[in-house]
Design a protein around this motif. Structure first.
Motif, PDB file in Angstrom:
ATOM      1  N   MET A  79      -8.244  -3.528  60.453  1.00  0.00           N
ATOM      2  CA  MET A  79      -7.677  -4.737  61.048  1.00  0.00           C
ATOM      3  C   MET A  79      -6.355  -4.424  61.741  1.00  0.00           C
ATOM      4  SD  MET A  79      -8.493  -7.858  58.401  1.00  0.00           S
ATOM      5  CE  MET A  79      -7.420  -7.240  57.109  1.00  0.00           C
ATOM      6  N   PRO A  80      -6.187  -4.838  62.986  1.00  0.00           N
ATOM      7  CA  PRO A  80      -4.925  -4.589  63.692  1.00  0.00           C
ATOM      8  C   PRO A  80      -3.848  -5.581  63.267  1.00  0.00           C
ATOM      9  CG  PRO A  80      -6.391  -5.835  65.103  1.00  0.00           C
ATOM     10  CD  PRO A  80      -7.172  -5.523  63.846  1.00  0.00           C
ATOM     11  N   ARG A  81      -2.624  -5.212  63.486  1.00  0.00           N
ATOM     12  CA  ARG A  81      -1.513  -6.136  63.259  1.00  0.00           C
ATOM     13  C   ARG A  81      -1.530  -7.206  64.341  1.00  0.00           C
ATOM     14  NH1 ARG A  81       4.658  -5.445  61.689  1.00  0.00           N
ATOM     15  NH2 ARG A  81       5.605  -7.090  62.947  1.00  0.00           N
ATOM     16  N   GLU A  82      -1.322  -8.432  63.922  1.00  0.00           N
ATOM     17  CA  GLU A  82      -1.207  -9.553  64.849  1.00  0.00           C
ATOM     18  C   GLU A  82       0.234 -10.047  64.822  1.00  0.00           C
ATOM     19  OE1 GLU A  82      -3.448 -10.716  66.848  1.00  0.00           O
ATOM     20  OE2 GLU A  82      -5.257  -9.705  66.115  1.00  0.00           O
ATOM     21  N   GLU A  83       0.870 -10.092  65.985  1.00  0.00           N
ATOM     22  CA  GLU A  83       2.224 -10.627  66.051  1.00  0.00           C
ATOM     23  C   GLU A  83       2.182 -12.147  65.912  1.00  0.00           C
ATOM     24  OE1 GLU A  83       4.760  -8.812  65.850  1.00  0.00           O
ATOM     25  OE2 GLU A  83       3.815  -6.874  66.268  1.00  0.00           O
ATOM     26  N   GLU A  84       3.287 -12.716  65.471  1.00  0.00           N
ATOM     27  CA  GLU A  84       3.349 -14.166  65.313  1.00  0.00           C
ATOM     28  C   GLU A  84       3.205 -14.853  66.671  1.00  0.00           C
ATOM     29  OE1 GLU A  84       6.137 -15.752  62.047  1.00  0.00           O
ATOM     30  OE2 GLU A  84       7.124 -13.955  62.793  1.00  0.00           O
ATOM     31  N   PRO A  85       2.428 -15.913  66.732  1.00  0.00           N
ATOM     32  CA  PRO A  85       2.294 -16.650  67.996  1.00  0.00           C
ATOM     33  C   PRO A  85       3.637 -17.255  68.424  1.00  0.00           C
ATOM     34  CG  PRO A  85       0.574 -17.272  66.432  1.00  0.00           C
ATOM     35  CD  PRO A  85       1.578 -16.460  65.673  1.00  0.00           C
ATOM     36  N   VAL A  86       3.823 -17.378  69.720  1.00  0.00           N
ATOM     37  CA  VAL A  86       5.036 -17.990  70.275  1.00  0.00           C
ATOM     38  C   VAL A  86       4.632 -19.074  71.265  1.00  0.00           C
ATOM     39  CG1 VAL A  86       6.448 -15.922  69.980  1.00  0.00           C
ATOM     40  CG2 VAL A  86       5.170 -16.235  72.104  1.00  0.00           C
ATOM     41  N   ARG A 114       1.898   1.876  56.169  1.00  0.00           N
ATOM     42  CA  ARG A 114       0.802   1.560  57.086  1.00  0.00           C
ATOM     43  C   ARG A 114       1.149   2.005  58.514  1.00  0.00           C
ATOM     44  NH1 ARG A 114      -4.281  -1.779  57.281  1.00  0.00           N
ATOM     45  NH2 ARG A 114      -4.968  -1.128  59.341  1.00  0.00           N
ATOM     46  N   ALA A 115       2.448   2.030  58.833  1.00  0.00           N
ATOM     47  CA  ALA A 115       2.874   2.439  60.172  1.00  0.00           C
ATOM     48  C   ALA A 115       2.529   3.891  60.463  1.00  0.00           C
ATOM     49  CB  ALA A 115       4.377   2.218  60.339  1.00  0.00           C
ATOM     50  N   ASP A 116       2.313   4.694  59.424  1.00  0.00           N
ATOM     51  CA  ASP A 116       1.929   6.088  59.647  1.00  0.00           C
ATOM     52  C   ASP A 116       0.539   6.192  60.262  1.00  0.00           C
ATOM     53  OD1 ASP A 116       4.327   6.822  58.510  1.00  0.00           O
ATOM     54  OD2 ASP A 116       3.478   7.183  56.521  1.00  0.00           O
ATOM     55  N   ASP A 117      -0.282   5.151  60.080  1.00  0.00           N
ATOM     56  CA  ASP A 117      -1.646   5.171  60.594  1.00  0.00           C
ATOM     57  C   ASP A 117      -1.816   4.315  61.844  1.00  0.00           C
ATOM     58  OD1 ASP A 117      -2.632   6.891  58.612  1.00  0.00           O
ATOM     59  OD2 ASP A 117      -2.808   5.232  57.202  1.00  0.00           O
ATOM     60  N   ASP A 118      -1.161   3.153  61.894  1.00  0.00           N
ATOM     61  CA  ASP A 118      -1.196   2.352  63.123  1.00  0.00           C
ATOM     62  C   ASP A 118       0.105   1.573  63.259  1.00  0.00           C
ATOM     63  OD1 ASP A 118      -1.766   0.413  61.153  1.00  0.00           O
ATOM     64  OD2 ASP A 118      -3.878   0.351  61.666  1.00  0.00           O
TER      65      ASP A 118
END
Length: 613
Positions: free
Chosen positions: A469-476, A86-90
């Motif tokens: 859908m974009p990647r969402e980082e874990e909330p901190v 998936r990193a190849d696309d976003d």
């Protein structure tokens, strides 16, 4: 006992449908996340389970491979995400965060999905060290019917999970709960027992049919620069052990781990790995007025992850990159006054694959500081071993690469003790290998040959919005709340967020397969493919020019039987599996059933799932 329910008919059933077989090695190469994981964790399948909200099954699957999924869901170095297609696309799928989600949202049902231990076989195995490698080997061996006793010198099990990693990254209740699960398999853990002290290794070998040493790397590496003996220079490993274990820390850490009241102190930490990042973030929490991390290469070469570095910077840590320490300058009382460094430029890659730092002549400079923490690495301590063992050219214990056995019959080594300082997932993977070697040494079966199993996914088609859908980082938590060692900084996904993020996966174990039903060269698959990954190949070896095909046409093709572009025309369908996103549109719109979507996976699963006697 309930098993994880996934569609997995055998390849023999598929042959009746006229489907073309695919080699197991090819599928393993296609599932890049699993291939990149040292433990070959079946990430694609647990992500699929999370995407359907099946957290118990996802956790059970993780437990089989990783032993401590809740731990690795927080501290794994994520080689799988580096490899993610998936990193190849976003951006890659948040694989580690989804592992954590399987732990956070499981119920007790996962226990019913785990394999039953084999009947006791009368063989006894002693394991030295209750860190990640020792725990992983203990689970494997117990499930294979061996009686396992783990000996740990600390008052509690966990090794570096509790001694080296701060609780704000890895809560202790997570570690304790996942270790406690091993007791259900009959594993015995004896804490406060020092092998080489309370029990000599030579004696331990007589107490068990086999012994595994997984004692980790307990010896900090020296800087080997002038002034290293100054008051205020601490090894990073012992600094973290003193913070994490306080009065339970090993004697060396209690004596040489430093003063933990850093109020108003200026701290320089040397290193760019996870221990170095833990040291700088911990120094901030201990009240240091200024904290800097000195690393000899650039940001891209740092062993720690960009996310960890970012959180350190958010908490106020400064980075001094492309700089190597030359000397610790002392004041008149022999205490640290400054750290003298030299600027570097990067040359050609070294054995690690990273570009070699090369000093720039005349670029010396000083960092004024009161404390210097050396977090450059650590190595195994062999001083307690009282038997003769063959060593490597670098002074480590030599082990057989396929079994983990040392030069002493019946003595094995795994994890950091065998590999040198490594990650938790690398230690777990090495323990699986050693456990299999021990099992075979004690009369168990050899590894099974690889076979491929699959199922046809009739009507499989994904909603195209998942690819947007974009990647969402874990909330901190906010920086203002990060003032202690017990509050976890990353709070993880909600169940809904985890399901949505799992749906970003391309599910690379699914392949487009061509049946014996002939292609009529209608071009429907070429037209609907959103990634332009499909070519049609005629029997004479020529590619079909899309302009020659009766279709494509505007709009989505109908599912009616379409005529060939010329009477008797046919073609093979070539699909670039590296670029394919497994959306299923080509199979859905194929009018002749030539294309189908298939779910593949390679057997055998890890050793503990085999029927081994």
């Amino acid at each position: 006992m309930t098993s994880i329910e996934l569609p997995t008919p055998s390849i023999e059933q598929e042959d009746e449908l006229g489907l073309v077989e695919i080699a197991p090695d090819y599928i393993e190469e296609q599932v890049k996340c699993q291939a990149a994981c040292p433990a070959h964790t079946d990430a694609r399948r647990y992500i699929w389970l999370v995407s359907e909200g099946r957290f118990d099954e996802a956790y059970a699957l993780n437990k089989i491979y990783n032993v401590v999924p809740g731990v690795l869901g927080r501290v794994c170095t994520r080689p799988c995400e580096v490899a993610c297609r998936r990193a190849d696309d976003d951006e890659p799928v948040a694989i580690r965060a989804l592992k954590r989600a399987s732990s956070d949202f499981k119920s007790d049902r996962w226990r019913m999905m785990m394999p039953e231990p084999q009947p006791p076989n009368g063989m006894s195995v002693g394991i030295v060290g209750a860190g990640p490698a020792g725990l992983a080997a203990a689970q494997d061996l117990a499930l294979l019917g061996h009686a396992v006793t783990v000996y740990e010198s600390l008052p509690m099990p966990g090794g570096m999970l509790v001694a080296g990693i701060p609780a704000y990254r890895l809560p202790r209740d997570i570690v304790e709960a996942e270790i406690a699960d091993l007791l259900d398999y009959g594993v015995k853990i004896q804490c406060g027992v020092k092998i080489g002290g309370d029990i000599p290794l030579s004696r331990l070998l007589g107490m068990h049919h086999a012994v595994l040493v997984s004692a980790g790397c307990q010896k900090p590496m020296r800087l080997d620069i002038p002034g290293e003996d100054a008051q205020g220079v601490y090894p990073g490993l012992w600094f973290m052990e003193k913070i994490n274990l306080t009065s339970d820390a090993p004697e060396e850490a209690r004596e040489h781990g430093g003063n933990l009241d850093l109020t108003g102190k200026r701290v320089a930490v040397i290193g760019g790995g996870f221990t170095a990042v833990d040291c700088v973030r911990s120094a901030v929490r201990l009240g240091a007025s200024e904290v800097q991390m000195v690393y000899r290469r650039g940001m891209d070469e740092m062993p720690s992850t960009p996310e960890e570095i970012h959180e350190a910077q958010v908490e106020g840590v400064g980075l001094v990159l492309l700089a190597s320490p030359l000397e610790v300058s002392k004041d008149d009382n022999g205490a640290v006054r400054a750290l003298k460094c030299v600027r570097n430029r990067l040359g050609v890659p070294d054995a690690s694959g990273r570009r070699r730092p090369m000093a720039i002549e005349g670029s010396d400079f000083e960092i004024e500081c009161d404390i210097v923490i050396a977090a450059i690495s650590q190595e195994p301590d062999l001083s307690w071993i009282d038997i003769e063992l063959e060593l490597t050219r670098w002074g480590g214990i030599k082990v057989a690469p396929d079994t983990g056995m040392t030069s002493h019959q019946g003595l094995f080594a795994a994890g950091d003790f065998a590999l040198g300082a490594a990650s938790v997932i690398e230690a777990v993977a090495d323990a699986h290998r050693a456990a299999e070697g021990i099992h075979r040494f004690l009369g168990g079966t050899n590894p099974l040959e690889k076979t491929l199993e699959s199922s046809t996914l009739r009507g499989y088609k994904r909603e195209m919005h998942v690819y947007e859908m974009p990647r969402e980082e874990e909330p901190v938590i906010p920086v203002a709340e990060r003032d202690d060692f017990t509050t976890e900084v990353e709070v993880g996904y909600s169940p809904e967020m985890a399901i949505e993020q799992a749906q970003r996966c391309y599910f690379c174990h699914i392949q487009v397969s061509q049946t014996e039903s002939p292609c009529v060269v209608c071009g429907a698959c070429v037209e609907v493919c959103p990634k332009d990954t499909i070519d049609l190949l005629r029997p004479d070896g020529s590619l079909v020019d899309p302009k020659e095909i009766m279709f494509p046409r505007r709009g989505m093709p109908d599912n009616d039987v379409l005529p060939a572009s010329s009477p008797g025309d046919s073609a093979s369908i070539l699909i670039d599996d590296d670029a394919c996103i497994r959306c299923g549109l080509c199979a859905t719109h194929c009018p002749t059933g030539t294309l189908v979507m298939k779910d593949y996976y390679v057997q055998p699963q890890p050793v503990l799932l085999r029927t081994a006697k």
